[in-house]
Design a protein around this motif. Structure first.
Motif, PDB file in Angstrom:
ATOM      1  N   VAL A 146      -7.810   2.532  -8.591  1.00 50.38           N
ATOM      2  CA  VAL A 146      -7.334   3.900  -8.376  1.00 50.38           C
ATOM      3  C   VAL A 146      -7.237   4.655  -9.692  1.00 50.38           C
ATOM      4  O   VAL A 146      -7.672   5.822  -9.797  1.00 50.38           O
ATOM      5  CB  VAL A 146      -5.962   3.880  -7.667  1.00 50.38           C
ATOM      6  N   THR A 149     -10.586   5.611 -10.860  1.00 50.82           N
ATOM      7  CA  THR A 149     -11.084   6.735 -10.059  1.00 50.82           C
ATOM      8  C   THR A 149     -10.469   8.045 -10.535  1.00 50.82           C
ATOM      9  O   THR A 149     -11.166   9.068 -10.632  1.00 50.82           O
ATOM     10  CB  THR A 149     -10.748   6.508  -8.574  1.00 50.82           C
ATOM     11  N   TRP A 166     -10.282   8.758  -2.116  1.00 44.99           N
ATOM     12  CA  TRP A 166      -8.912   8.796  -2.636  1.00 44.99           C
ATOM     13  C   TRP A 166      -8.250  10.130  -2.314  1.00 44.99           C
ATOM     14  O   TRP A 166      -7.056  10.178  -2.015  1.00 44.99           O
ATOM     15  CB  TRP A 166      -8.898   8.535  -4.138  1.00 44.99           C
ATOM     16  N   TRP A 178      -1.180   7.509  -8.172  1.00 51.39           N
ATOM     17  CA  TRP A 178      -0.797   6.158  -7.755  1.00 51.39           C
ATOM     18  C   TRP A 178       0.706   5.946  -7.895  1.00 51.39           C
ATOM     19  O   TRP A 178       1.384   5.545  -6.954  1.00 51.39           O
ATOM     20  CB  TRP A 178      -1.559   5.124  -8.571  1.00 51.39           C
TER      21      TRP A 178
END
Length: 303
Positions: A146, A149, A166, A178
């Motif tokens: 994450v 990304t 996402w 996150w």
């Protein structure tokens, strides 16, 4: 316990014993029941697999309608449609093995059907054990993916599947970043220049926190509920809103953990149900496969 009776002119015979023909008839009836149960169940799953496959192909053909309906952009939708199509094909293939093997009494097909189910069952058990014993490592791996990304957000316009996925997670779980929205701060693609304040993707925008009706006009198809605060960025049209506007303040890590906790019983129930179903099909197939020897022996006697 058998009761014996002496008949006139005959030796002792059991009163309640079944003749070989009666026993063979009961055995044949049991085999027929198992055969048709296995056939009907696999026929149902063949139809189900066909529907899943057709649904996946339908999504591939008519992406525009599904984009506007589910709020998911083209790339993740294309990925999920392919997953559905492949899952449908595999389900159809496995169910076809069971249908033909049971109906035609082909031992090789029944054996292949049993072996495939056993492999799937063993794979699921292995995955369950790995997930339960490697939770910390799995969580760290997801966090790394994450964060990577986020750091590479919209830096490669031709590779946006992970980023759009996402965005969809943030949109659905009503979260941002996150750990917190600060994960998006200082991301190069979020800023036009250094003097500009921090911004976050449009998927972080909390539309329920405002009654401004003008907010729902603009923006990319998957987040059309946003509005005038959202601005397309550079040539890749990065959709972002100011970090000090109405955005979700909670990170997705906590929301995802809460979702898993709230749905744990359902997830475990589904997994147990699938496992029991596979065990039932394996039992029926191996029972039918092993007892076909009696059928073949009987046929050999009649020749």
């Amino acid at each position: 316990m058998e009761i014996w009776e002496e008949l006139p002119g005959m030796s002792l015979v059991p009163i309640n014993s079944k003749t070989p023909q009666e026993k063979m008839s009961a055995h044949d009836g049991c085999l027929s029941l198992v055969k048709y149960l296995l056939f009907v169940f696999n026929l149902f799953f063949f139809v189900l697999g066909s529907l899943i496959f057709c649904f996946g192909i339908w999504i591939l053909i008519d992406k525009t309608s599904f984009v506007s309906f589910v709020g998911l952009s083209f790339m993740p939708l294309q990925i999920w449609s392919k997953v559905l199509a492949v899952s449908g094909i595999l389900t159809m293939g496995l169910a076809l093995l069971g249908c033909v093997g049971a109906l035609k009494e082909f031992r090789c097909l029944l054996g292949l059907y049993f072996g495939t189910l056993l492999l799937l069952f063993a794979t699921q058990i292995t995955l369950g054990i790995l997930i339960s014993t490697q939770r910390v490592q799995l969580k760290k791996k997801v966090k790394d993916v994450v964060q990577k990304t986020i750091q590479n957000y919209r830096t490669h316009p031709e590779e946006t599947a992970a980023e759009e996925s996402w965005d969809y997670v943030q949109f659905q779980l009503r979260c941002c970043g996150w750990e917190s929205p600060q994960d998006w701060f200082h991301i190069p693609s979020m800023r036009r220049n250094e003097s500009e304040g921090d911004r976050v993707p449009c998927s972080c925008y909390n539309s329920s926190a405002t009654n401004d009706s003008t907010i729902f006009d603009k923006i990319s198809p998957q987040f059309s509920r946003l509005g005038s605060l959202a601005q397309p960025r550079h040539n890749v049209e990065v959709c972002s809103v100011p970090a000090n506007s109405y955005i979700y303040q909670q990170g997705c890590e906590r929301n995802l953990s809460n979702w898993l906790t709230n749905n744990l019983i359902s997830i475990v129930g589904i997994c147990l149900g699938v496992g029991l179903l596979e065990l039932s099909f394996m039992t029926l197939s191996i029972f039918l496969c092993r007892n076909l020897d009696h059928v073949y022996d009987r046929l050999a006697r009649y020749r």
